[in-house]
Design a protein around this motif. Structure first.
Motif, PDB file in Angstrom:
ATOM      1  N   GLU A 129       6.613   4.308   4.566  1.00 28.94           N
ATOM      2  CA  GLU A 129       5.752   5.248   5.283  1.00 28.94           C
ATOM      3  C   GLU A 129       5.012   6.163   4.315  1.00 28.94           C
ATOM      4  N   ALA A 130       5.760   6.700   3.335  1.00 26.81           N
ATOM      5  CA  ALA A 130       5.146   7.623   2.383  1.00 26.81           C
ATOM      6  C   ALA A 130       4.114   6.914   1.525  1.00 26.81           C
ATOM      7  N   ILE A 131       4.433   5.718   1.065  1.00 25.34           N
ATOM      8  CA  ILE A 131       3.490   4.959   0.232  1.00 25.34           C
ATOM      9  C   ILE A 131       2.229   4.627   1.016  1.00 25.34           C
ATOM     10  N   ALA A 132       2.405   4.227   2.284  1.00 29.19           N
ATOM     11  CA  ALA A 132       1.253   3.865   3.113  1.00 29.19           C
ATOM     12  C   ALA A 132       0.335   5.051   3.355  1.00 29.19           C
ATOM     13  N   ASN A 133       0.890   6.245   3.352  1.00 29.84           N
ATOM     14  CA  ASN A 133       0.093   7.446   3.602  1.00 29.84           C
ATOM     15  C   ASN A 133      -0.423   8.092   2.323  1.00 29.84           C
ATOM     16  N   GLY A 134      -0.327   7.360   1.211  1.00 30.56           N
ATOM     17  CA  GLY A 134      -0.922   7.843  -0.022  1.00 30.56           C
ATOM     18  C   GLY A 134      -0.029   8.694  -0.884  1.00 30.56           C
ATOM     19  N   ALA A 135       1.283   8.725  -0.616  1.00 24.14           N
ATOM     20  CA  ALA A 135       2.187   9.534  -1.435  1.00 24.14           C
ATOM     21  C   ALA A 135       2.389   8.874  -2.793  1.00 24.14           C
ATOM     22  N   SER A 136       2.691   9.689  -3.785  1.00 25.63           N
ATOM     23  CA  SER A 136       2.998   9.151  -5.108  1.00 25.63           C
ATOM     24  C   SER A 136       4.369   8.478  -5.076  1.00 25.63           C
ATOM     25  N   GLU A 137       4.654   7.707  -6.138  1.00 26.85           N
ATOM     26  CA  GLU A 137       5.939   7.002  -6.210  1.00 26.85           C
ATOM     27  C   GLU A 137       7.101   7.991  -6.169  1.00 26.85           C
ATOM     28  N   GLN A 138       7.003   9.076  -6.926  1.00 22.38           N
ATOM     29  CA  GLN A 138       8.082  10.057  -6.963  1.00 22.38           C
ATOM     30  C   GLN A 138       8.269  10.738  -5.611  1.00 22.38           C
ATOM     31  N   ASP A 139       7.160  11.108  -4.974  1.00 22.81           N
ATOM     32  CA  ASP A 139       7.269  11.751  -3.657  1.00 22.81           C
ATOM     33  C   ASP A 139       7.873  10.803  -2.630  1.00 22.81           C
ATOM     34  N   ALA A 140       7.483   9.530  -2.703  1.00 27.85           N
ATOM     35  CA  ALA A 140       7.999   8.558  -1.739  1.00 27.85           C
ATOM     36  C   ALA A 140       9.502   8.362  -1.902  1.00 27.85           C
ATOM     37  N   VAL A 141       9.983   8.309  -3.168  1.00 25.61           N
ATOM     38  CA  VAL A 141      11.421   8.146  -3.425  1.00 25.61           C
ATOM     39  C   VAL A 141      12.197   9.357  -2.932  1.00 25.61           C
ATOM     40  N   GLU A 142      11.714  10.558  -3.234  1.00 30.78           N
ATOM     41  CA  GLU A 142      12.405  11.774  -2.787  1.00 30.78           C
ATOM     42  C   GLU A 142      12.430  11.871  -1.263  1.00 30.78           C
ATOM     43  N   TYR A 184       5.962  14.918   2.116  1.00 26.95           N
ATOM     44  CA  TYR A 184       5.398  14.329   0.902  1.00 26.95           C
ATOM     45  C   TYR A 184       3.912  14.667   0.868  1.00 26.95           C
ATOM     46  N   HIS A 185       3.372  14.675  -0.329  1.00 31.42           N
ATOM     47  CA  HIS A 185       1.965  15.020  -0.504  1.00 31.42           C
ATOM     48  C   HIS A 185       1.112  13.782  -0.292  1.00 31.42           C
ATOM     49  N   GLN A 186       0.197  13.877   0.646  1.00 31.51           N
ATOM     50  CA  GLN A 186      -0.692  12.760   0.926  1.00 31.51           C
ATOM     51  C   GLN A 186      -1.931  12.876   0.063  1.00 31.51           C
ATOM     52  N   GLN A 187      -2.183  11.873  -0.701  1.00 34.83           N
ATOM     53  CA  GLN A 187      -3.365  11.850  -1.543  1.00 34.83           C
ATOM     54  C   GLN A 187      -4.561  11.357  -0.744  1.00 34.83           C
ATOM     55  N   GLU A 188      -5.679  11.995  -1.007  1.00 36.78           N
ATOM     56  CA  GLU A 188      -6.894  11.586  -0.321  1.00 36.78           C
ATOM     57  C   GLU A 188      -7.309  10.202  -0.794  1.00 36.78           C
ATOM     58  N   PRO A 189      -7.633   9.346   0.124  1.00 35.46           N
ATOM     59  CA  PRO A 189      -8.068   8.014  -0.282  1.00 35.46           C
ATOM     60  C   PRO A 189      -9.363   8.098  -1.067  1.00 35.46           C
ATOM     61  N   GLN A 190      -9.415   7.340  -2.130  1.00 36.95           N
ATOM     62  CA  GLN A 190     -10.603   7.337  -2.958  1.00 36.95           C
ATOM     63  C   GLN A 190     -11.731   6.576  -2.268  1.00 36.95           C
ATOM     64  N   GLN A 191     -12.907   7.244  -2.202  1.00 41.78           N
ATOM     65  CA  GLN A 191     -14.060   6.612  -1.575  1.00 41.78           C
ATOM     66  C   GLN A 191     -14.947   5.995  -2.647  1.00 41.78           C
ATOM     67  N   THR A 192     -15.462   4.871  -2.356  1.00 42.61           N
ATOM     68  CA  THR A 192     -16.379   4.219  -3.293  1.00 42.61           C
ATOM     69  C   THR A 192     -17.729   4.940  -3.257  1.00 42.61           C
ATOM     70  N   GLN A 193     -18.284   5.112  -4.425  1.00 45.54           N
ATOM     71  CA  GLN A 193     -19.566   5.798  -4.512  1.00 45.54           C
ATOM     72  C   GLN A 193     -20.689   4.899  -3.974  1.00 45.54           C
ATOM     73  N   PRO A 194     -21.544   5.448  -3.119  1.00 42.98           N
ATOM     74  CA  PRO A 194     -22.652   4.655  -2.579  1.00 42.98           C
ATOM     75  C   PRO A 194     -23.635   4.271  -3.680  1.00 42.98           C
ATOM     76  N   THR A 195     -24.185   3.092  -3.535  1.00 42.86           N
ATOM     77  CA  THR A 195     -25.123   2.579  -4.540  1.00 42.86           C
ATOM     78  C   THR A 195     -26.562   2.513  -4.020  1.00 42.86           C
ATOM     79  N   THR A 196     -26.754   2.784  -2.732  1.00 46.83           N
ATOM     80  CA  THR A 196     -28.115   2.798  -2.163  1.00 46.83           C
ATOM     81  C   THR A 196     -28.338   4.104  -1.429  1.00 46.83           C
ATOM     82  N   LEU A 197     -29.593   4.411  -1.192  1.00 48.58           N
ATOM     83  CA  LEU A 197     -29.934   5.637  -0.465  1.00 48.58           C
ATOM     84  C   LEU A 197     -29.329   5.620   0.936  1.00 48.58           C
ATOM     85  N   THR A 198     -29.403   4.471   1.605  1.00 51.88           N
ATOM     86  CA  THR A 198     -28.861   4.360   2.964  1.00 51.88           C
ATOM     87  C   THR A 198     -27.367   4.639   2.978  1.00 51.88           C
ATOM     88  N   GLU A 199     -26.617   4.046   2.026  1.00 50.58           N
ATOM     89  CA  GLU A 199     -25.166   4.275   1.958  1.00 50.58           C
ATOM     90  C   GLU A 199     -24.861   5.751   1.697  1.00 50.58           C
TER      91      GLU A 199
END
Length: 236
Positions: free
Chosen positions: A150-163, A172-187
């Protein structure tokens, strides 16, 4: 007539003498062996004793060689079967063999050490997993695994998930999912709701000219391109 009587008397005398001394006409039954006969008999007995001793030594040498072979097999492959075979072969030797007995004692000590090591390995393999000691205990690994996943799926670090899985932490601390940078004006517009030039001026605090100059032509709108040319002399 007198001569006839005399002959008869002589014959009778001889017969009486023979009856009184029978040993003079028979062989002595208590014959004592001569020194030569005794010497020959002694030599024969000594030869038999030497032959028996020779055969005994040959038999002992054969048993010793067999025991040495069995002991070498046991030393190369120490186990209960090879040890018992070597021990039986050594015990079959008539005389004591110090070298073989010493090697057998060393083999017994080595075999005991191997058994002890194998038992330790088996105990370690059979022991329950002690990785997660606090919290929920080893009796319910499913809970730990579920919380970890559950913790890993929600973006927790390995240490937070184990604890969190161990029960040492209730959150546990949920990390923000990394977004891919848009490559076009529309994106970019779809992701941020504005053009890159507008984002730089409104969010990052750039001046209009800085924003226009730092933004590639492909990421500008047609109005921004015209503005750059007319206002700031920025060629596409």
């Amino acid at each position: 007539m007198k001569r006839f009587i005399a002959v008869i008397l002589l014959i009778s005398t001889l017969l009486l003498t023979a009856c009184n001394h029978p040993e003079t006409n028979t062989t002595d039954s208590t014959h004592q062996p001569t020194s030569k006969e005794r010497s020959a008999k002694k030599s024969e007995e000594q030869a038999k004793a030497k032959q028996a001793e020779k055969e005994q030594k040959a038999h002992s040498a054969k048993l010793t060689a067999e025991a040495d072979e069995a002991l070498r097999k046991a030393e190369n492959d120490p186990n209960d079967y090879t040890y018992e075979a070597a021990k039986a072969a050594i015990e079959a030797i008539p005389e004591e063999n110090e070298d073989l007995n010493t090697r057998l004692e060393s083999l017994a000590a080595n075999l005991a050490a191997i058994k002890q090591q194998n038992q330790a390995v088996q105990s370690q393999q059979q022991a329950p997993d002690q990785t997660f000691t606090p919290g929920y205990g080893d009796h319910n690994a499913n809970i730990r695994d579920a919380r970890y996943q559950e913790a890993i799926a929600n973006g927790a670090s390995e240490q937070d998930a184990v604890e969190y899985a161990e029960g040492r932490s209730s959150t546990y601390h949920q990390q923000e999912p990394q977004q891919t940078q848009p490559t076009t004006l529309t994106e970019f517009v779809n992701q941020y709701g504005m053009s890159p030039v507008a984002y730089k001026t409104q969010v990052e605090g750039m001046s209009e000219e800085e924003a226009l100059r730092s933004t590639p032509t492909g990421m500008k709108s047609s109005g921004e391109i015209q503005l750059g040319i007319i206002q700031y002399g920025i060629q596409p």
